[in-house]
Scaffold this motif. Structure first.
Motif, PDB file in Angstrom:
ATOM      1  N   ARG A   1     -11.139 -21.435   6.114  1.00  0.00           N
ATOM      2  CA  ARG A   1      -9.989 -21.099   6.971  1.00  0.00           C
ATOM      3  C   ARG A   1      -9.453 -19.693   6.721  1.00  0.00           C
ATOM      4  NH1 ARG A   1      -9.771 -26.110   5.137  1.00  0.00           N
ATOM      5  NH2 ARG A   1      -8.603 -25.471   3.284  1.00  0.00           N
ATOM      6  N   ALA A   2      -9.918 -19.029   5.688  1.00  0.00           N
ATOM      7  CA  ALA A   2      -9.485 -17.673   5.374  1.00  0.00           C
ATOM      8  C   ALA A   2     -10.716 -16.838   5.040  1.00  0.00           C
ATOM      9  CB  ALA A   2      -8.509 -17.677   4.200  1.00  0.00           C
ATOM     10  N   HIS A   3     -10.625 -15.542   5.349  1.00  0.00           N
ATOM     11  CA  HIS A   3     -11.809 -14.711   5.231  1.00  0.00           C
ATOM     12  C   HIS A   3     -11.442 -13.345   4.654  1.00  0.00           C
ATOM     13  CE1 HIS A   3     -13.833 -17.708   7.738  1.00  0.00           C
ATOM     14  NE2 HIS A   3     -12.737 -17.668   8.480  1.00  0.00           N
ATOM     15  N   LEU A   4     -12.417 -12.750   3.978  1.00  0.00           N
ATOM     16  CA  LEU A   4     -12.277 -11.417   3.409  1.00  0.00           C
ATOM     17  C   LEU A   4     -13.179 -10.460   4.171  1.00  0.00           C
ATOM     18  CD1 LEU A   4     -11.425  -9.427   1.098  1.00  0.00           C
ATOM     19  CD2 LEU A   4     -13.441 -10.242  -0.159  1.00  0.00           C
ATOM     20  N   ASP A   5     -12.614  -9.292   4.540  1.00  0.00           N
ATOM     21  CA  ASP A   5     -13.346  -8.269   5.280  1.00  0.00           C
ATOM     22  C   ASP A   5     -13.047  -6.939   4.601  1.00  0.00           C
ATOM     23  OD1 ASP A   5     -14.575  -6.648   7.141  1.00  0.00           O
ATOM     24  OD2 ASP A   5     -13.092  -6.961   8.724  1.00  0.00           O
ATOM     25  N   ALA A   6     -13.896  -6.530   3.649  1.00  0.00           N
ATOM     26  CA  ALA A   6     -13.586  -5.363   2.821  1.00  0.00           C
ATOM     27  C   ALA A   6     -14.791  -4.428   2.730  1.00  0.00           C
ATOM     28  CB  ALA A   6     -13.173  -5.803   1.422  1.00  0.00           C
ATOM     29  N   ARG A   7     -14.511  -3.132   2.678  1.00  0.00           N
ATOM     30  CA  ARG A   7     -15.571  -2.130   2.487  1.00  0.00           C
ATOM     31  C   ARG A   7     -15.123  -1.153   1.408  1.00  0.00           C
ATOM     32  NH1 ARG A   7     -14.673   2.737   5.132  1.00  0.00           N
ATOM     33  NH2 ARG A   7     -12.764   2.789   6.406  1.00  0.00           N
ATOM     34  N   LEU A   8     -16.086  -0.656   0.657  1.00  0.00           N
ATOM     35  CA  LEU A   8     -15.795   0.251  -0.435  1.00  0.00           C
ATOM     36  C   LEU A   8     -15.672   1.675   0.084  1.00  0.00           C
ATOM     37  CD1 LEU A   8     -15.455   0.455  -3.527  1.00  0.00           C
ATOM     38  CD2 LEU A   8     -17.918   0.883  -3.660  1.00  0.00           C
ATOM     39  N   THR A   9     -14.595   2.375  -0.313  1.00  0.00           N
ATOM     40  CA  THR A   9     -14.372   3.771   0.039  1.00  0.00           C
ATOM     41  C   THR A   9     -14.239   4.581  -1.247  1.00  0.00           C
ATOM     42  OG1 THR A   9     -11.953   3.712   0.054  1.00  0.00           O
ATOM     43  CG2 THR A   9     -13.079   2.933   2.038  1.00  0.00           C
ATOM     44  N   SER A  10     -14.056   5.873  -1.101  1.00  0.00           N
ATOM     45  CA  SER A  10     -13.885   6.737  -2.269  1.00  0.00           C
ATOM     46  C   SER A  10     -12.597   6.424  -3.013  1.00  0.00           C
ATOM     47  CB  SER A  10     -13.886   8.207  -1.844  1.00  0.00           C
ATOM     48  OG  SER A  10     -12.847   8.459  -0.909  1.00  0.00           O
ATOM     49  N   ALA A  11     -11.642   5.771  -2.344  1.00  0.00           N
ATOM     50  CA  ALA A  11     -10.364   5.417  -2.970  1.00  0.00           C
ATOM     51  C   ALA A  11     -10.337   3.976  -3.463  1.00  0.00           C
ATOM     52  CB  ALA A  11      -9.219   5.639  -1.985  1.00  0.00           C
ATOM     53  N   GLY A  12     -11.433   3.239  -3.265  1.00  0.00           N
ATOM     54  CA  GLY A  12     -11.459   1.831  -3.647  1.00  0.00           C
ATOM     55  C   GLY A  12     -11.732   0.960  -2.443  1.00  0.00           C
ATOM     56  N   TRP A  13     -11.302  -0.283  -2.505  1.00  0.00           N
ATOM     57  CA  TRP A  13     -11.580  -1.228  -1.433  1.00  0.00           C
ATOM     58  C   TRP A  13     -10.557  -1.099  -0.308  1.00  0.00           C
ATOM     59  CZ3 TRP A  13     -16.072  -3.525  -1.054  1.00  0.00           C
ATOM     60  CH2 TRP A  13     -16.833  -3.700  -2.212  1.00  0.00           C
ATOM     61  N   ASP A  14     -11.069  -1.087   0.923  1.00  0.00           N
ATOM     62  CA  ASP A  14     -10.234  -1.043   2.120  1.00  0.00           C
ATOM     63  C   ASP A  14     -10.654  -2.205   3.011  1.00  0.00           C
ATOM     64  OD1 ASP A  14      -8.379  -0.119   3.998  1.00  0.00           O
ATOM     65  OD2 ASP A  14      -9.938   1.014   5.058  1.00  0.00           O
ATOM     66  N   GLY A  15      -9.693  -2.779   3.705  1.00  0.00           N
ATOM     67  CA  GLY A  15     -10.039  -3.900   4.576  1.00  0.00           C
ATOM     68  C   GLY A  15      -8.881  -4.840   4.774  1.00  0.00           C
ATOM     69  N   ARG A  16      -9.186  -6.143   4.913  1.00  0.00           N
ATOM     70  CA  ARG A  16      -8.145  -7.095   5.266  1.00  0.00           C
ATOM     71  C   ARG A  16      -8.487  -8.490   4.777  1.00  0.00           C
ATOM     72  NH1 ARG A  16      -9.467  -8.261  11.671  1.00  0.00           N
ATOM     73  NH2 ARG A  16     -11.740  -8.398  11.398  1.00  0.00           N
ATOM     74  N   LEU A  17      -7.430  -9.267   4.606  1.00  0.00           N
ATOM     75  CA  LEU A  17      -7.530 -10.705   4.407  1.00  0.00           C
ATOM     76  C   LEU A  17      -7.131 -11.383   5.708  1.00  0.00           C
ATOM     77  CD1 LEU A  17      -5.846 -11.195   0.910  1.00  0.00           C
ATOM     78  CD2 LEU A  17      -8.279 -11.452   1.446  1.00  0.00           C
ATOM     79  N   ILE A  18      -8.006 -12.193   6.235  1.00  0.00           N
ATOM     80  CA  ILE A  18      -7.719 -12.906   7.483  1.00  0.00           C
ATOM     81  C   ILE A  18      -7.317 -14.329   7.109  1.00  0.00           C
ATOM     82  CG2 ILE A  18      -8.615 -13.589   9.732  1.00  0.00           C
ATOM     83  CD1 ILE A  18     -10.802 -11.387   9.306  1.00  0.00           C
ATOM     84  N   LEU A  19      -6.020 -14.598   7.105  1.00  0.00           N
ATOM     85  CA  LEU A  19      -5.494 -15.892   6.681  1.00  0.00           C
ATOM     86  C   LEU A  19      -5.201 -16.763   7.899  1.00  0.00           C
ATOM     87  CD1 LEU A  19      -3.037 -14.646   3.899  1.00  0.00           C
ATOM     88  CD2 LEU A  19      -5.489 -15.125   3.760  1.00  0.00           C
ATOM     89  N   PRO A  20      -5.002 -18.076   7.713  1.00  0.00           N
ATOM     90  CA  PRO A  20      -4.757 -18.950   8.857  1.00  0.00           C
ATOM     91  C   PRO A  20      -3.547 -18.540   9.694  1.00  0.00           C
ATOM     92  CG  PRO A  20      -5.281 -20.252   6.927  1.00  0.00           C
ATOM     93  CD  PRO A  20      -5.132 -18.840   6.456  1.00  0.00           C
ATOM     94  N   GLU A  21      -2.525 -17.928   9.064  1.00  0.00           N
ATOM     95  CA  GLU A  21      -1.290 -17.645   9.786  1.00  0.00           C
ATOM     96  C   GLU A  21      -1.001 -16.169   9.973  1.00  0.00           C
ATOM     97  OE1 GLU A  21       0.926 -19.815   6.918  1.00  0.00           O
ATOM     98  OE2 GLU A  21       1.264 -21.505   8.269  1.00  0.00           O
ATOM     99  N   THR A  22      -1.830 -15.303   9.370  1.00  0.00           N
ATOM    100  CA  THR A  22      -1.555 -13.875   9.457  1.00  0.00           C
ATOM    101  C   THR A  22      -2.764 -13.086   8.989  1.00  0.00           C
ATOM    102  OG1 THR A  22       0.068 -12.159   8.873  1.00  0.00           O
ATOM    103  CG2 THR A  22      -0.608 -13.654   7.120  1.00  0.00           C
ATOM    104  N   VAL A  23      -2.712 -11.783   9.174  1.00  0.00           N
ATOM    105  CA  VAL A  23      -3.728 -10.866   8.669  1.00  0.00           C
ATOM    106  C   VAL A  23      -3.034  -9.869   7.756  1.00  0.00           C
ATOM    107  CG1 VAL A  23      -5.439  -9.104   9.259  1.00  0.00           C
ATOM    108  CG2 VAL A  23      -5.177 -11.125  10.707  1.00  0.00           C
ATOM    109  N   VAL A  24      -3.611  -9.637   6.569  1.00  0.00           N
ATOM    110  CA  VAL A  24      -3.012  -8.756   5.577  1.00  0.00           C
ATOM    111  C   VAL A  24      -3.964  -7.609   5.280  1.00  0.00           C
ATOM    112  CG1 VAL A  24      -2.104  -8.571   3.233  1.00  0.00           C
ATOM    113  CG2 VAL A  24      -1.791 -10.694   4.529  1.00  0.00           C
ATOM    114  N   ASP A  25      -3.480  -6.375   5.448  1.00  0.00           N
ATOM    115  CA  ASP A  25      -4.263  -5.214   5.039  1.00  0.00           C
ATOM    116  C   ASP A  25      -4.251  -5.125   3.511  1.00  0.00           C
ATOM    117  OD1 ASP A  25      -4.865  -4.458   7.624  1.00  0.00           O
ATOM    118  OD2 ASP A  25      -3.159  -3.094   7.807  1.00  0.00           O
ATOM    119  N   LEU A  26      -5.413  -4.881   2.933  1.00  0.00           N
ATOM    120  CA  LEU A  26      -5.489  -4.777   1.483  1.00  0.00           C
ATOM    121  C   LEU A  26      -4.597  -3.656   0.952  1.00  0.00           C
ATOM    122  CD1 LEU A  26      -9.326  -5.275   0.873  1.00  0.00           C
ATOM    123  CD2 LEU A  26      -7.497  -6.972   0.663  1.00  0.00           C
ATOM    124  N   SER A  27      -4.448  -2.586   1.726  1.00  0.00           N
ATOM    125  CA  SER A  27      -3.621  -1.461   1.290  1.00  0.00           C
ATOM    126  C   SER A  27      -2.141  -1.809   1.246  1.00  0.00           C
ATOM    127  CB  SER A  27      -3.833  -0.256   2.211  1.00  0.00           C
ATOM    128  OG  SER A  27      -3.476  -0.579   3.555  1.00  0.00           O
TER     129      SER A  27
END
Length: 312
Positions: free
Chosen positions: A32-58
């Motif tokens: 029911r929840a998913h991780l969508d992350a990619r590695l950049t020069s500053a670290g991990w960038d992306g999002r958590l896709i939760l059942p009720e919301t989406v959260v940017d890792l930053s």
């Protein structure tokens, strides 16, 4: 309200204190929840896709980390497939989150170090805290000899946590008082490691909840025979009382927490009839809600302060 009882999850995104709190039930990952992350020069960038919301890792500035329940997986997956998926999910999600520059209460790696009872016992002794005479190993003759030296009164404690799974059933392994040293000569004891401590006479026990630099101490007066040995066996028998922590114990706990770089801990003590305090263990992820409820203690507010400011 007792430890271990699962509460209804609050909705994510409810504003409070000017910040956006989000509750992530880890059992939702991977279905029911998913991780969508990619590695950049500053670290991990992306999002958590939760059942009720989406959260940017930053946007993740602070994390209050409770216990990680097993990920829910489709029943169609066999046991080997589920085992592989859970391990990969834990290292993938856990690795990305642990690498973020967020303030943790407490960071998973520090909690993992402090979960090892032999490690925490050694750190507690170095911090100046009093512990019972303790033996760890798998030599039956040495076990029996150790308890005989303590007058034959000892306590068995599990090293890897209180929960034991047999088949589809989860059982709780409580501390057990040992008085017959001869039964400890059983050769089967050599099949794994065990932890035994000297029995310490008690007037009552105290749980000290440490949040940053603040200590919340509650005496637990157990009135049943089972709870007198391990108060977790019978919460209905408890009477609670807010107490003061002796200066020497406070100073020892401060040294202990610094040794592991912990920002939270639940320390359990025996208070003997002579008033001395003996440490049993410090759980880096121990329960606190039922004590805050019964004793009207601002533990939750203090954790929120710690998450906001990084200190109390």
């Amino acid at each position: 309200m007792t430890p271990g009882r699962r509460q209804r999850r609050p909705k994510a995104g409810v504003p409070g204190r000017g910040h956006r709190p989000v509750v992530f039930d880890l059992s939702d990952f991977l279905i029911r929840a998913h991780l969508d992350a990619r590695l950049t020069s500053a670290g991990w960038d992306g999002r958590l896709i939760l059942p009720e919301t989406v959260v940017d890792l930053s946007d993740i500035g602070a994390v209050y980390h409770r216990r990680c329940p097993p990920f829910d997986l489709p029943e169609a997956m066999n046991a080997d497939e589920q085992r592989f998926a859970r391990v990969e999910g834990r290292f993938g999600l856990g690795g990305v989150l642990a690498s973020l520059g967020a303030h943790w209460v407490s960071h998973p790696s520090t909690m993992a170090d402090a979960e090892y009872k032999p490690v925490q016992y050694a750190a507690a002794v170095r911090a100046g805290l009093e512990l019972p005479p303790t033996w760890v190993g798998n030599v039956p003759e040495s076990t029996s000899a150790f308890l005989a030296r303590q007058g034959g009164a000892g306590v068995y404690k599990p090293l890897g946590g209180a929960f034991h799974v047999e088949g589809c059933r989860t059982q709780v392994v409580y501390a057990n008082r040992i008085t017959d040293t001869e039964e400890l000569r059983d050769s089967a004891l050599a099949l794994t490691a065990h932890c035994f401590q000297q029995w310490v006479d008690k007037d009552y026990e105290v749980r000290v909840t440490v949040v940053g630099t603040r200590l919340f101490a509650v005496a637990i007066h157990a009135t049943s025979e089972a709870a007198y040995v391990d108060w977790r066996t019978d919460y209905a028998s408890h009477r609670y009382e807010v107490v003061e922590v002796p200066d020497t114990v406070r100073e020892g706990l401060e040294r202990y927490m610094r040794a592991f770089d912990l920002t939270y801990g639940a320390a359990d003590f025996i208070v003997s009839p002579d008033g001395s305090w003996t440490l049993l263990e410090v759980n880096p992820n121990g329960e606190w809600g039922w004590l805050a409820h019964h004793c009207d203690l601002p533990i939750g507010q203090t954790i929120a302060d710690l998450l906001e400011k990084g200190q109390t």
